[in-house]
Design a protein around this motif. Structure first.
Motif, PDB file in Angstrom:
ATOM      1  N   ARG A 257      29.248 -42.462 -27.674  1.00 39.53           N
ATOM      2  CA  ARG A 257      28.464 -43.441 -28.431  1.00 39.53           C
ATOM      3  C   ARG A 257      29.151 -44.789 -28.283  1.00 39.53           C
ATOM      4  O   ARG A 257      30.269 -44.985 -28.782  1.00 39.53           O
TER       5      ARG A 257
ATOM      6  N   GLU B  76      31.519 -47.496 -38.215  1.00 36.07           N
ATOM      7  CA  GLU B  76      31.299 -46.327 -39.062  1.00 36.07           C
ATOM      8  C   GLU B  76      29.814 -45.994 -39.176  1.00 36.07           C
ATOM      9  O   GLU B  76      29.422 -44.820 -39.099  1.00 36.07           O
TER      10      GLU B  76
ATOM     11  N   SER C 197      32.164 -44.098 -30.689  1.00 28.03           N
ATOM     12  CA  SER C 197      33.414 -43.581 -30.126  1.00 28.03           C
ATOM     13  C   SER C 197      34.178 -44.672 -29.384  1.00 28.03           C
ATOM     14  O   SER C 197      35.409 -44.592 -29.242  1.00 28.03           O
TER      15      SER C 197
ATOM     16  N   HIS D 192      27.429 -46.475 -37.118  1.00 26.66           N
ATOM     17  CA  HIS D 192      26.846 -45.930 -35.891  1.00 26.66           C
ATOM     18  C   HIS D 192      27.699 -44.835 -35.266  1.00 26.66           C
ATOM     19  O   HIS D 192      27.362 -44.344 -34.182  1.00 26.66           O
ATOM     20  N   GLN D 193      28.801 -44.465 -35.947  1.00 26.39           N
ATOM     21  CA  GLN D 193      29.663 -43.387 -35.453  1.00 26.39           C
ATOM     22  C   GLN D 193      30.052 -43.621 -33.995  1.00 26.39           C
ATOM     23  O   GLN D 193      29.988 -42.717 -33.155  1.00 26.39           O
TER      24      GLN D 193
END
Length: 255
Positions: free
Chosen positions: A20, A187, A192, A189-190
């Motif tokens: 992501r 946070e 990576s 959109h989570q």
């Protein structure tokens, strides 16, 4: 349009493979060239197009994080709803304010800065929903320096958060910054991996929040916490097009 530094190209290639990927950018001086009159700023068309196309890929949220008021950022950037907007250095998200606003203090700051600017040609006051900015870009050196000094002296009476930028002092009634905004987006959109482009001293707080596989790209000269540097907004276009091509080739994110 110049080629990207090989190290940056390689880092963007790796970021394009993130599960992501959150792609973020400042507006003025980064996506849009600096202009004498703030209302004339517009994003470079190819850079804007690349951001929009990135936002349409799977697992690739995109956001602009600007010191501009959200209402102005929305108009000047002309971004569709797929690109998230964060204004006023993180005080305004397109989903609403992050905190309550002290409107009485905001009015006091506005009145005092307006009085400082009134006697100095080229010094202007920009009011935003959560802050007031004193701009001296178009003033003489003497008038600009005097206005900034008087504003700093006046700020000792205000419970305000002061941010210095290029030819501007901004006084916010909320103690937010672009770094905090970046954390909220990460946070939400989570993500990576995060990529952030910025040019001003206010962007350094975002650069300092980056870690791990994240990529910070400083546009132009000056000390920076970013891991990479390019020269101008035109190079931002090159970087975004490069990232888009690699991300699209992989059909969005993959682990």
């Amino acid at each position: 349009m110049s080629d990207l530094p090989p190290e940056l190209a390689g880092a963007l290639d790796a970021a394009a493979r993130a599960a992501r990927l959150l792609v973020t950018s400042d507006f003025d001086g980064t996506l849009a060239p600096i202009v004498d009159h703030p209302a004339d700023a517009r994003p470079l068309p190819e850079a804007a197009r690349a951001l929009v196309e990135l936002s349409e890929l799977p697992a690739t949220p995109v956001a602009l994080i600007s010191g501009r008021a959200l209402r102005d950022l929305r108009v000047l950037s002309s971004m569709p709803a797929s690109v998230h907007l964060v204004g006023s250095h993180g005080a305004e998200f397109d989903t609403g304010f992050t905190y309550d606003i002290d409107r009485a203090l905001l009015q006091t700051i506005t009145d005092e800065l307006t009085a400082i600017a009134a006697a100095r040609p080229g010094v202007t006051v920009e009011t935003k929903p959560a802050s007031v900015a004193l701009h001296v870009r178009n003033a003489s050196f003497a008038d600009g320096e005097a206005a900034l000094r008087l504003a700093e002296e006046a700020s000792a009476r205000w419970d305000a958060h002061v941010t210095a930028g290029k030819a501007v002092l901004e006084f916010a009634v909320l103690a937010t910054d672009k770094g905090e905004a970046l954390d909220i987006l990460r946070e939400r959109h989570q993500a990576s991996t995060v990529v952030f482009f910025g040019d001003d001293v206010t962007d350094e707080k975002a650069f300092r929040r980056l870690h791990g596989s994240d990529i910070g790209v400083k546009v132009g000269p000056g000390d920076t916490a970013a891991g990479f540097r390019i020269d101008a907004p035109e190079d931002v276009t090159t970087a975004l097009r490069h990232l888009l091509a690699r991300r699209a080739a992989g059909s969005g994110g993959r682990a």
